[in-house]
Each structure stands twice: as C-alpha cells, then as structure tokens.
Design an enzyme around this catalytic site. Sequence first.
Site, short mmCIF file in Angstrom:
data_model
loop_
_atom_site.label_atom_id
_atom_site.label_comp_id
_atom_site.label_asym_id
_atom_site.label_seq_id
_atom_site.Cartn_x
_atom_site.Cartn_y
_atom_site.Cartn_z
N ASP A 80 0.81 -1.23 0.00
CA ASP A 80 0.00 0.00 0.00
C ASP A 80 0.84 1.27 0.00
O ASP A 80 2.04 1.26 0.27
CB ASP A 80 -0.98 0.01 1.19
N GLU A 147 -0.70 -2.13 5.17
CA GLU A 147 0.25 -2.07 6.29
C GLU A 147 0.12 -0.75 7.04
O GLU A 147 0.18 -0.72 8.27
CB GLU A 147 1.68 -2.25 5.79
ZN LIG Z 1 4.96 3.58 6.32
ZN LIG Z 2 6.25 1.00 5.26
#
Ligand SMILES: [Zn+2]
Ligand SMILES: [Zn+2]
Length: 409
Positions: A80, A147
């Site tokens: 991401d 994440e």
């Molecule tokens: Zn980050």
């Molecule tokens: Zn990262």
Amino acid sequence: MTSLPVAAEISTELRDDLHELYRGLHAAPELSMQEHRTAALIEQRMSALGWETTIVGGTGVAAVLRNGEGPVVGFRADTDALPLREDTGLAYASTATGTLPDGTAVPVMHACGHDFHVTSAIGAATLLTADRGSWAGTVVLVFQPGEETSEGAAAMVADGLWDRVPRPEVVFGQHVWPGRTGTVDVRPGPAMAMADSWKVTVRGRGGHGSQPENTIDPVVLAAHMVVRIQSIVSREVNPQRAAVVTIASFHAGLKENIIPASAEFTVNVRNLDAGVREKVLAALRRVITAEAQASGAPDPTIEELYTFPLLYNDPDATERLTAALSDALGPDKVIEAAPRMGSEDFGHLPEAIGVPGVYWFFGGMPDEVIDGTEPVPTNHSPHFAPVIEPTLTTGITAAHAAIMSRVRR
Ligand SMILES: [Zn+2]
Ligand SMILES: [Zn+2]
C-alpha cells in the site's frame, strides 16, 4: 581470506524489466486496502512465472511455488501507499489520487517505499523460478495490503491465509529506509515498537466567551491533559526502558468568543515491551479521567484507533538470516541497528501460526545524500526518493538469499 559475496546473478534484461515494473508501481500507488490494480498486476506477474496465486483479505495476494519435498518458507511484501502529494521531482513521480474511507479525495504516493518491496519480491521470485534445480521445497510469497493502517496482515489471517497456502516454518520481511543504499540492517529480539493510537473526546459545557463561570471550558481542560500526559514517560517510566507518547492532533472551537462544548485530540504510544505498554496506557487513562474530574466535567470518551504488535525477530532465525545476508551481500554490508520506535503489522503473520519471523531494513540513499548537509528525507516524507540502484538489487538479493538459506539443496 575474505569470501566474495555469493549473490544470484541478475541479468541486465531482468534488471531492466524490474526497473520498469518499479517505476510503473511508483507512478500508480493505491491507498491502504484499496490496492486493486496493484494486486491484479502482482497476480498477473506471478501467474506468468508459473506460481499459484490466491486473493486473500480483499486486496492481498498469496503466491506459491511448489518445488518438490522440502521446507516451506514465507516471505512478505506490503503493497500500500500513503495519502500524500509527491514532491520528489522524479520523472516517474506519482500524480495519482484516491479516496479515504471518510470520502476525502487525496493525492497518493508510495512515500514508504512499498513499491520497492513488491518489486524485490517479484525479482526474487523470478530468480527462484529460473533456478529450480538448486533448491527444493515450497516458497509462499505474501503480498500484503494495508500495512499503513495495520489492517492488512490481520485481514489476510482472518481470511484464512494460512489454511489456504502451505504453512511456512519461518516468515521473512524487509523494508526500505533512508540508510546507505547497498546495506541491510537486522537485529535479534525487539526490532520495532508496538503502537497504540487513541482518539480522546473531552466534553465540557459550551457558552459565551465572556462568561466562563457558566461553562466548563474543554480547551483549558484538554490543554491540562496534554501537558500532564508529557510527564508519563519522564516521571513514570524507568529511564532504561523505551516509550514514546505523542499528541500530534488537537482540535477545539471555531471562534474566539464561543467556548466550545468539546475538544478532541489523538495520542500515539510506542513501546518495546508489554509491561511498559500496560503501565503507560493505564497512566494515560488515569490522567485523562482525573483531569476531567478536576474540572467537574463528564468522563471523556476514549476510542482506540489502531494497535500494532511488537516486531520481534526470533534470535536463532535472525542468526541464520544474518549469515545468509553476509554471504550474499558481503559482511561489510550487514549492520546491526538499534530497535526502531516505528511500527509494523508484519508480526501478525508469523505469530498467527506460532513460527519465527525475521524482518530487516535495506538502505535507499546514495552516499551524497547520507554524507551531505541537508536532512535526509525519511519514509512518509513527500521528498522520500530512494535511488533505484543499488537499492533494488539489494532488496532482491536479500529476499532471495533469505529464502534460499532455507531451501538450498
Ligand atoms: Zn509507512
Ligand atoms: Zn512502510
């Protein structure tokens, strides 16, 4: 006698192809849990290599290559990007936009370098595929979404990741950071902090700015909380232990002569061990509640926004990994760093099946930036621009060496 690095050869053709893949990913970043095009691209690349692919956790991709009897090894790459306007001036800079869950339109940038993680994993997969005679076992690549919001690893586990692919004996992961390009750093034990984020809503009683006696001023009350909270780490935590408490957003009121009815702030806590975390969180609740009582205000509302687990590197697995990285990159390129107070949700993946995890960092900055006089742009900066080489070759080599250290014939 010093031994020469034993890294796998990356052909010029493959390197060019991976550079193009990297620049394409960098120019087309997607927000957390919305990585649809990225997931489709990963699936297409991995299927073309002959790996079995499965969509897990919405926009996650698990890719498996079975190559006979042998150990099962897991490797995770997060996919991401962040809501940030890129300001690197790179020819392949992002102009992409996206929409946050609350509907806000935002620019999007790969400001944490996850595009390096995806490309490195695909590069390592390409080497493993081409060289099946030299290893035996099964490799599971986990392309993890979300994440940055700590959602992705949990979403993949909840969607049955480890029931849908062979269970690995170890899970590896890596992150590009503003260290010297060509180097990696890894440490046994706690490597990145656990984190907790709270939103605190302080309620008072609004009224006219000229008549404070008829109000409970939530601005003064919340300001006392913010100041008092600063002394938790300095006065209540053992100075030998690490803790961070940061209040980085504070909102109240609209006009100078209206005392608002409420104030709102967010607090972010980082720790390296569970005992200190419990102590800090308990102190936070105590201060928030007691300050409200001291003002005669109702109990504030505390909403838990995110938690990140501790990133713990299994000591035995880290020792084996460090030896493999030294062999592949040269011992002078492998550094042992201090624990970082940043956070990662990587730990959910090995923890969910009770196997060791090891996570390391690879540098992305050239000597002139590291040794220059300007501050080095960090991850999450609009200026974060790791150089493609030798950063990418280091990421590919490290990923490949880690996996091969478990499956080499
Ligand atoms: Zn980050
Ligand atoms: Zn990262």
